[in-house]
Structure formats: structure tokens, C-alpha cells
Design an enzyme around this catalytic site. Structure first.
Site, mmCIF file in Angstrom:
data_model
loop_
_atom_site.group_PDB
_atom_site.id
_atom_site.type_symbol
_atom_site.label_atom_id
_atom_site.label_comp_id
_atom_site.label_asym_id
_atom_site.label_seq_id
_atom_site.Cartn_x
_atom_site.Cartn_y
_atom_site.Cartn_z
ATOM 1 N N SER A 59 0.809 -1.149 -0.082
ATOM 2 C CA SER A 59 0.020 -0.053 0.237
ATOM 3 C C SER A 59 0.809 1.334 0.005
ATOM 4 O O SER A 59 2.025 1.300 0.630
ATOM 5 C CB SER A 59 -0.977 0.031 1.200
ATOM 6 N N GLU A 80 -0.004 3.832 1.684
ATOM 7 C CA GLU A 80 -0.180 4.204 3.008
ATOM 8 C C GLU A 80 1.224 3.885 3.847
ATOM 9 O O GLU A 80 1.738 4.602 4.756
ATOM 10 C CB GLU A 80 -1.048 3.557 3.774
ATOM 11 N N TYR A 127 -3.257 0.960 9.873
ATOM 12 C CA TYR A 127 -3.095 0.086 8.389
ATOM 13 C C TYR A 127 -1.866 0.315 7.743
ATOM 14 O O TYR A 127 -1.351 -0.554 7.367
ATOM 15 C CB TYR A 127 -4.349 0.659 7.624
#
Length: 318
Positions: free
Chosen positions: A125, A127, A149
Site C-alpha cells: 500500500s 500508506e 493500516y
């Protein structure tokens, strides 16, 4: 015939990936925590539910994971399972880390335990990078996650790299930036925006309530991104790849594109609520997907304005 095991086939990416692999002649297995009660609405919408064999698997239970790997006799495994909402990870941090980190570790251990020549794709990801302060991320950009996350995905990414180096497992991480489709659950902001634009266009006067509109993201089209996942496992040497459009836009621009597609000015229908702002959030996310273009020949074809238009056109009005 190649055989694929898609862990988390009930999600957006799992459905589109299953459709792609079936088209390429694969035998496809898919997992869910409770395959008997899961309606697999995404597979039904794609018209492929009866062509996929589903298995119950708990990603954080090694015996369950090993059983799915052995039962499927997969030659390729796609690790897509786990809690997938950044916002929800602040409310469910333990569930987020357990499902993502232990889920990835158990798949790696199952491959090592069986000794089979299995190729693994791990869903990474954007992120992981955190806030890039206007820079475009490459595969060499250091990670600095700012959500549970992101922390979970960073840990899983490093596990994949470690097992690849230590045990020679063919394992790749696709560092996917935001990618959307009509199969996104309503808890995702893009789906919320698309549904609200359709609803208001039919005459409903209730406004759309959002948090920050100034955040910047790279939004792509999910059906294209799963092609990059597959291509990673067709290479001779495993590697990690950023998968993105290379273009970043503000959430305000996404809102404007969605409302414009139904003939509305978003400023007449959108309100902001500070209570919807996350404890920490990324101001700007941007990507350099040139490595995937050079090595895989993969390039995004659908950019944000068209993504917003397609999602709004397909949104269901409740």
C-alpha cells in the site's frame, strides 16, 4: 493449467483478479473467513461465482492457511485478505495488524513449509510511505506510515522482502496507490461521493458530509491494477513495484468530477464536518510508476476524472 489461490476474493480486487485469471485459463480458488455464509456479491456482479471454488480460511490461523494452500494446489497465491480501510484501522488496530501481518506471515510460512514452487503476490500500500511533502514515491522511498493500516502493510512488506532473501521464495509486493471501482464498499470515501452525487441528482436535497477536501491522492481504476498484479508473477525474477497512475488530485477535484458528471455544482451540495477528520492523515500522496512501466510494460489508462465519472454512473441510490 495454472492454479491461483486468491486470499480475500470477496473484496474489490479479488473479484476483478478472479475474472482476469479465469479469462487467462486459470483454475481459481478463493478464500473467505466464512465461505459458506459469504454472498460474494462482487463475483455475482461479474458473473463468475459458479466458476470459482471457495474455501474457508482464517488468515491469522496457520493451520487454516496451510490447509487452503494444500487443498488448492496453487501455483500462484495472491494475498489480498485483511482489514482494508485506513479509517477503520484507527478503531480496530489489533484486528488490522493481525489480519494483515499474521495473514502474510502465515502464507509465507505455508509456502516454505510445503517446499512447492509457489509464486506469491502481496498487496502492499501507498500508506506505507506516509506524507511525502510533495515528492513522488519510488520503490526506494523510505517508509513512514501514519496509520495502523500503514504500519501493518509496512510490516507485511518487510516480511515478504525478508522471506524472498532468506528462503529464495518468489514473492512480490505491489505497492498500490488508491484504486477504485463500483465494487468499493460505501465506507470508502470515493464510493460515498459517487453514491451521494447520484442520489442528489435524483432530487434528494440532503447534503453530502465530508471531512478534509484538501488531501491529495493518486486515484486509478481497479480493473487495470489487477493486471499489474498478475504481470508481477510472470517475471523471471521477483521484485516490488509501485502501481499508480502517476497523477495526483485533491479530494475536492474528485468531488467536483463526480458531481459534474451528473450536471451538478458540488459546492451547492457538499458540507464539511471536522468530526470526520482522522487522528492523522496524509496531506499529499504521489507516485512514480516508471519501474512498472519499464519492467512490466504496465501503464494506467484511466485517470481520476474518468474514474469518478464511471463510479458515479454505476452507483446505486439507496
Amino acid at each position: 493449467m495454472k492454479t491461483a489461490l486468491i486470499c480475500g476474493i470477496g473484496g474489490q480486487d479479488g473479484g476483478y483478479l478472479a475474472a482476469l485469471l479465469l479469462e487467462k485459463g486459470y483454475r481459481v480458488f478463493g478464500t473467505s473467513r466464512d465461505a459458506q455464509s459469504n454472498g460474494f456479491s462482487n463475483l455475482r456482479r461479474l458473473g463468475i461465482q459458479d466458476r470459482v471454488t471457495v474455501i474457508t480460511m482464517a488468515p491469522d490461523d496457520f493451520r487454516s492457511v496451510l490447509g487452503a494452500v494444500v487443498q488448492s494446489e496453487a501455483t500462484e497465491i495472491y494475498a489480498l485478505a485483511g482489514q482494508s480501510s485506513v479509517g477503520l484501522s484507527f478503531e480496530l488496530p489489533v484486528e488490522t495488524l493481525q489480519s494483515i501481518v499474521f495473514g502474510t506471515l502465515n502464507l509465507l510460512e505455508a509456502i516454505r513449509f510445503t517446499g512447492r514452487a509457489i509464486k506469491l503476490y502481496h498487496a502492499g500500500s501507498s500508506e506505507c510511505f506516509g506524507d511525502l511533502n510533495g515528492c513522488r514515491a519510488t520503490e526506494a522511498t523510505p517508509f513512514w506510515p501514519r496509520s495502523p493500516y500503514g504500519v501493518a502493510k509496512t510490516s507485511a512488506h518487510l516480511l515478504v522482502a525478508n522471506y524472498r532473501e532468506a528462503y529464495g521464495i518468489f514473492a512480490c509486493t505491489g505497492i498500490l496507490f488508491n484504486h477504485e471501482s463500483p465494487h468499493r464498499p460505501r465506507r470508502f470515501v470515493t464510493s460515498k461521493i459517487a453514491a451521494a452525487a447520484r442520489r442528489i441528482a435524483t432530487g434528494d436535497s440532503a447534503p453530502l458530509i465530508l471531512g478534509r477536501l484538501d488531501i491529495v491522492r493518486d486515484w486509478g481504476w481497479a480493473p487495470e491494477f489487477v493486471e499489474a498484479m498478475w504481470q508481477m508473477l510472470q517475471q523471471d525474477v521477483p521484485d516490488d513495484y509501485i502501481v499508480a497512475t502517476g497523477q495526483s488530485h485533491s479530494l475536492e477535484a474528485f468531488v467536483a468530477a463526480a458531481f459534474d458528471s451528473v450536471g451538478l455544482d458540488w459546492r451547492d451540495h457538499v458540507r464539511t464536518d471536522p468530526g470526520l477528520i482522522r487522528p492523522t492523515d496524509l496531506a499529499r500522496s504521489a507516485a512514480d510508476p516508471s519501474h512498472a512501466a519499464e519492467r512490466l510494460g504496465w501503464r494506467a489508462q484511466t485517470m481520476m476524472p474518468e474514474v469518478a465519472r464511471r463510479m458515479t454512473a454505476a452507483a446505486e441510490v439507496e
